[in-house]
Scaffold this motif. Structure first.
Motif, PDB file in Angstrom:
ATOM      1  N   ALA A   1       5.795  -4.678  -8.136  1.00 50.90           N
ATOM      2  CA  ALA A   1       6.553  -4.122  -7.006  1.00 50.90           C
ATOM      3  C   ALA A   1       6.029  -2.742  -6.601  1.00 50.90           C
ATOM      4  CB  ALA A   1       8.038  -4.034  -7.366  1.00 50.90           C
TER       5      ALA A   1
ATOM      6  N   ALA B   1      10.479  -8.287 -11.108  1.00 47.82           N
ATOM      7  CA  ALA B   1       9.826  -7.804  -9.890  1.00 47.82           C
ATOM      8  C   ALA B   1       8.828  -6.696 -10.220  1.00 47.82           C
ATOM      9  CB  ALA B   1      10.865  -7.289  -8.899  1.00 47.82           C
TER      10      ALA B   1
ATOM     11  N   THR C   1      15.791  -2.678  -8.962  1.00 47.33           N
ATOM     12  CA  THR C   1      14.806  -3.759  -9.032  1.00 47.33           C
ATOM     13  C   THR C   1      14.850  -4.483 -10.363  1.00 47.33           C
ATOM     14  OG1 THR C   1      13.440  -2.342  -7.680  1.00 47.33           O
ATOM     15  CG2 THR C   1      12.376  -4.276  -8.574  1.00 47.33           C
TER      16      THR C   1
ATOM     17  N   LEU D   1       5.756  -8.394  -1.287  1.00 49.92           N
ATOM     18  CA  LEU D   1       7.102  -7.846  -1.488  1.00 49.92           C
ATOM     19  C   LEU D   1       8.193  -8.852  -1.115  1.00 49.92           C
ATOM     20  CD1 LEU D   1       6.456  -4.224  -0.208  1.00 49.92           C
ATOM     21  CD2 LEU D   1       7.057  -4.882  -2.536  1.00 49.92           C
TER      22      LEU D   1
END
Length: 371
Positions: free
Chosen positions: A86, A81, A77, A123
């Motif tokens: 996240a 994010a 990731t 998301l």
């Protein structure tokens, strides 16, 4: 620092959820379904949580997949994010999914669907590039439509039966007008069909699930459509069997069309993760094919297939992410020489594709045999 802390908190919570789901599963297997009612407001007014074998199995599989995805996110990731939240969104999604699998009340099921929708929205747009925003709009519009249909069906059902408690509905539905119940059942079928991405209301799935990072694709692909399938099976088989008998021919046609259209579209697709999205749709067709018959054995096959699909499809998305990373491309026409570059990833991919196809002795074969 904050990134590491979030990761460890998220993993700790998910491990705890996995342990609880495991204990719950064990209890349900040994003593039968468990129920808990909020604040001693007895049904049909109170909200009940109910765990039976199907719900507990799905919740356990979902928690396991979530842990695998979070471990993959740790490697994959982007920093932006994580700053966008996240990990909290993953926990929110798992809360929604677990709630949906373990609720004993239809209105509560709607609430958990909303929780999942909020989390999945976040998301899909996370680390947002324009493609993701475009896909989020398609995803949003169709899911809002499905949610509205679901809510309308709930209102009609409550008006007809005077209850939304699942155990209550099983008893009271027998006395209701069959034609009215069939209409309400059709509304539910359409709403959950959209959420599960059955043909012909499946166009949103391949347009959205390949746009976010691979770990998010795995989470959405592994869990979200499966909750739609679960709700479909639960309502059609357990709660409204009379409506199912009327709708059985239509459900059969839809299931077969979904099974055929998904894989055929996957053959024509050149984007790797989009192709997996179409395979996912084909799997949904197989899973709902257990509904028209409604016998225990067939339902068992359907449930086993959904569990194998949760595990296999999530893994397939994660491996596709690794392949895209290694190849530096998302288009299969630009990929090549994967086995020479990394034999382990290639073998993993092959095993997973065979499992999706249902080649014995892999995971996907046994449920298909039962079905």
């Amino acid at each position: 620092g904050i990134v590491r802390v979030q990761l460890w908190i998220c993993l700790a919570v998910l491990l705890l959820v996995l342990v609880c789901d495991g204990v719950l599963f064990d209890r349900v297997l040994s003593t039968g379904p468990l129920s808990m009612t909020m604040g001693k407001w007895l049904p049909p007014f109170g909200i009940s949580f109910t765990a039976d074998v199907m719900g507990a199995t799905f919740a356990l599989a979902a928690a396991f997949v979530a842990i695998c995805v979070v471990l993959y996110m740790a490697l994959d990731t982007p920093e932006s994010a994580v700053r966008d939240g996240a990990y909290p969104l993953v926990l929110l999604l798992v809360a929604g999914v677990s709630g949906a699998f373990l609720t004993g009340d239809l209105f509560n099921l709607y609430v958990w669907f909303e929780v999942m929708l909020i989390a999945s929205f976040g998301l899909i747009v996370i680390a947002g590039n324009p493609v993701q925003l475009d896909s989020a709009v398609k995803y949003g519009v169709l899911n809002f439509l499905a949610t509205t249909l679901f809510l309308a069906a709930l209102g009609l059902l409550y008006g007809t039966l005077g209850t939304l408690n699942m155990a209550d509905i099983i008893g009271t539905a027998k006395k209701a007008d069959p034609a009215l119940l069939a209409t309400i059942g059709a509304l539910f079928a359409l709403a959950f069909g959209m959420k599960a991405a059955v043909f012909p209301v499946n166009a949103w799935l391949p347009a959205t699930y390949h746009t976010p990072p691979a770990s998010i694709s795995a989470l959405l692909g592994g869990l979200l459509t499966k909750v739609g399938v679960y709700a479909f099976i639960r309502i059609m088989v357990e709660l409204l069997p009379m409506a199912r008998d009327v709708l059985a021919p239509a459900i059969t046609i839809v299931a077969i069309a979904t099974m055929i259209v998904g894989p055929l579209s996957a053959i024509a697709e050149t984007n790797l993760r989009r192709a997996i999205g179409f395979l996912l749709i084909g799997g949904v067709g197989i899973a709902i094919s257990c509904v028209p018959k409604g016998q225990m054995f067939v339902i068992f096959g359907g449930v086993a297939y959904v569990v194998s699909s949760i595990l296999v499809m999530s893994a397939l998305y994660l491996v596709a992410g690794l392949i895209e990373k290694a190849q530096g491309a998302t288009d299969t026409r630009e990929m090549g020489g994967m086995y020479a570059a990394n034999s382990l990833i290639s073998i993993l991919f092959l095993v997973l594709v065979l499992a999706v196809s249902g080649i014995p002795p892999f995971l996907g074969f046994w449920p298909k045999l039962l079905l």
